[in-house]
Design an enzyme around this catalytic site. Structure first.
Site, PDB file in Angstrom:
ATOM      1  N   ASP A  15      -3.225  20.241  42.180  1.00  0.00           N
ATOM      2  CA  ASP A  15      -3.671  20.217  40.910  1.00  0.00           C
ATOM      3  C   ASP A  15      -4.767  21.602  41.182  1.00  0.00           C
ATOM      4  OD1 ASP A  15      -2.248  21.626  38.442  1.00  0.00           O
ATOM      5  OD2 ASP A  15      -4.713  21.480  38.364  1.00  0.00           O
ATOM      6  N   THR A  23      -3.271  28.342  39.600  1.00  0.00           N
ATOM      7  CA  THR A  23      -5.047  28.158  39.666  1.00  0.00           C
ATOM      8  C   THR A  23      -5.451  28.695  41.413  1.00  0.00           C
ATOM      9  OG1 THR A  23      -4.757  26.453  39.706  1.00  0.00           O
ATOM     10  CG2 THR A  23      -5.459  27.603  37.716  1.00  0.00           C
ATOM     11  N   THR A  24      -4.455  28.064  41.885  1.00  0.00           N
ATOM     12  CA  THR A  24      -4.929  27.547  43.224  1.00  0.00           C
ATOM     13  C   THR A  24      -5.282  29.291  44.246  1.00  0.00           C
ATOM     14  OG1 THR A  24      -3.664  25.688  43.488  1.00  0.00           O
ATOM     15  CG2 THR A  24      -4.650  26.755  45.382  1.00  0.00           C
ATOM     16  N   ASP A  31       1.052  22.236  32.931  1.00  0.00           N
ATOM     17  CA  ASP A  31       1.432  23.671  33.827  1.00  0.00           C
ATOM     18  C   ASP A  31       3.390  24.246  33.171  1.00  0.00           C
ATOM     19  OD1 ASP A  31      -1.034  22.893  34.878  1.00  0.00           O
ATOM     20  OD2 ASP A  31       0.244  23.591  36.803  1.00  0.00           O
TER      21      ASP A  31
END
Ligand code: ADP
Ligand code: MG
Length: 555
Positions: A63, A96-97, A390
């Protein structure tokens, strides 16, 4: 500074200053290093990272938000990158990544323009135009979210790559049900506050023992063994003060001459406590949730009156209980009245694993649910929590907006193609920046392919060809190693996730590009002399430790 004179900037001795192209180069270098750090985790075939903190605690995750939260970065540009991930996480809970990887790539391609002496202002202008255009095009790719099946697919996509084994289907189901339960209609709009979904975790059992509870779960047992295990028609008092005799601020001396006086003194204390409990009983409460302590004497009286009581409840949980049961949190017991009490059909203690937990079900407000996460080990439970975080958020966002887009890089490639068509209409050097922006977007499918061990060049060629043919939903099928229709593969994400990623990545990239002067006070750890062997960042992952020093064992 008067006209004609050389401006004098008075900097303290030891202040480090980095200007012009140098400052820019270093900032970009650092931002790219952060992007590289999380890049390999992108997508369902992404690798995991093992994070070891200074105390030796281990987190294994894939994550992006968690990784960036755990690593301790010091360089200001690195901090800005971490901020991107954080805002992406709080706004939309996923992507996010992607947003960090995209930021890094936007800076990388900008560097190529800087090397050709394109002014940073031109680049940032071009980027802003490109981002605006991208957001305009995005809805053309949108598909309607109007049933639970598609919500489930969205949850599953958000959970791919998380270490939750074959439980994605099961957890997606829970996520959709939970979000549906707390969704509210406000002015004709659907609003979901995922904070109304309380998540508790308890190690033990398997992931499939994770359950959705209609009500609130507290990881607390009743304070006294002789209290009832189960209370039906619970009238709940939420008390924010302790059931104990208040200690005075100043130390007082009490002169006791006769043994009877001691007894009288103790009796008086007991009497005070008894009165407090008496008051609770009087207003009709049979359950007490207390934010502070409940002393032995109070426990004894409560047990005697058949009151179920829990002590030292977190403030945030008290607030959730208030919302769920309709009770008012009372600070002064003298003010407690029957009107302040909340209602739940059942309050009971249940044994979960080795511990007792309190379940408050059938609450007055049905829009409060909890998820009790189970799993074999602490690592499993934690990763399920992250996966659910998520999933809940994306389902909520998709339900609110009612629109989603294909994943697997389909959306990014389509946007890139459209931006390249748009660029010539802008012309000038901004056109170059818009084209670079388009190139940068392709980092997402390219990375998905790379992380799956595919031939990225070949995949990208085929993928772009499909989009040229008009297949808007074509994306990287990382499992089959080919190009597939992503909607057919059920790889689908809320449109807001993509929107937010484009916006925040553009924002941080332009912000970093505009900086041409870094003035760091002595002792401020801005990454030593910046990247490079002599600085804090020997490059690559090994350098992460150097940036903050907090995570010596990372990866
Ligand atoms: P992020 O933190 O950005 O959400 P993830 O590791 O969750 O990073 O990866 C998200 C990317 O993986 C998105 O581009 C998404 O479309 C893609 N993705 C998710 N599931 C699949 C799948 N089954 N096939 C192809 N791509 C997928
Ligand atoms: Mg994700």
């Amino acid at each position: 500074m008067m006209g004609g004179q050389v401006p004098i900037l008075v900097l303290k001795e030891g202040t480090e200053r980095e200007t012009g192209r140098n400052a820019q180069k270093k900032n970009i270098e650092v931002a790219k290093a952060i992007a590289d750090a999380v890049r390999t985790t992108l997508g369902p075939k992404g690798m995991d990272k093992m994070l070891v903190d200074s105390l030796g605690d281990i987190v294994i995750t894939n994550d992006g938000a968690t990784i960036l939260k755990e690593i301790d970065v010091a360089h200001p540009a690195a901090k800005m990158m971490v901020e991107v991930a954080k805002s992406q996480d709080t706004e939309v809970g996923d992507g996010t990544t992607s947003s960090v990887v995209l930021s890094g790539e936007l800076l990388k391609v900008a560097e190529e323009l800087l090397d050709q002496n394109v002014h940073p202002t031109v680049i940032t202008n071009g980027y802003r135009l490109a981002a605006e255009k991208a957001l305009e095009i995005l809805p053309e790719l949108g598909v309607k979210v109007d049933n639970d099946e598609i919500l489930k697919e969205i949850a599953m996509t958000a959970m791919t790559g998380k270490n939750v084994g074959d439980s994605k289907d099961y957890l997606s189901d829970i996520a959709v049900k939970a979000v549906r339960a707390v969704a509210e209609e406000m002015d004709g709009k659907t609003v979901v506050d995922v904070d109304n979904i309380k998540v508790e975790k308890k190690q033990g059992g398997g992931i499939h023992d994770t359950v959705l509870i209609d009500g609130i779960i507290l990881d607390k047992e009743k304070v006294h063994p002789r209290m009832p295990k189960r209370v039906e028609n619970a009238k709940i008092a939420l008390i924010n003060t302790g059931f104990e005799v208040k200690k005075t601020e100043i130390s007082a001396k009490i002169q006791i001459n006769k043994p009877e006086d001691i007894q009288a003194f103790l009796d008086q204390e007991a009497e005070e406590i008894r009165k407090m409990v008496e008051k609770v009983k009087e207003v009709g409460a049979n359950v007490v949730f207390c934010q502070k302590a409940i002393d032995d004497m109070a426990q004894h009286y409560m047990a005697k009156y058949g009151i179920y009581a829990v002590r030292r409840i977190k403030k945030s949980d008290m607030e959730k209980l208030a919302k769920a049961t309709g009770a008012k949190i009372v600070t002064n017991l003298d003010d407690l009245s029957a009107d302040d009490l909340g209602y739940a059909a059942v309050v009971e203690e249940r044994k979960i694993g080795d511990d007792n937990m309190t379940f408050v079900t059938g609450c007055k407000n049905p829009k409060s649910v909890s998820i009790l996460i189970r799993g074999g080990t602490e690592h499993v439970v934690d990763e399920v929590e992250r996966a659910l975080h998520d999933a809940l958020k994306v389902v909520a966002v998709a339900l609110e907006d009612g629109v989603a887009v294909p994943g697997g890089g389909a959306t990014e490639v389509e946007l890139a193609m459209k931006l390249r068509e748009y660029a010539p209409s802008v012309g000038g050097r901004e056109q170059l920046a818009i084209e670079k922006f388009a190139d940068a977007l392709e980092i997402i499918p390219r990375t998905l392919a790379e992380n799956a061990g595919l031939d990225a060049i070949d995949i990208m060629m085929k993928l772009k060809a499909e989009h040229q043919k008009g297949n808007k939903h074509a994306g990287v099928d990382v499992f089959e190693g080919k190009i597939s229709d992503m909607l057919g593969n059920k790889v689908i994400e809320p449109m807001r996730v993509k929107k937010q990623a484009v916006e925040s990545a553009t924002e941080v990239a332009t912000m970093i590009l505009r900086i041409d002067d870094v003035i760091a006070a002595k002792g401020s750890d801005k990454g030593g002399k910046g990247p490079g062997p002599e600085g804090g960042m020997p490059g690559g992952m090994g350098g992460m430790g150097g940036m903050g020093g907090g995570m010596p064992g990372m990866m």
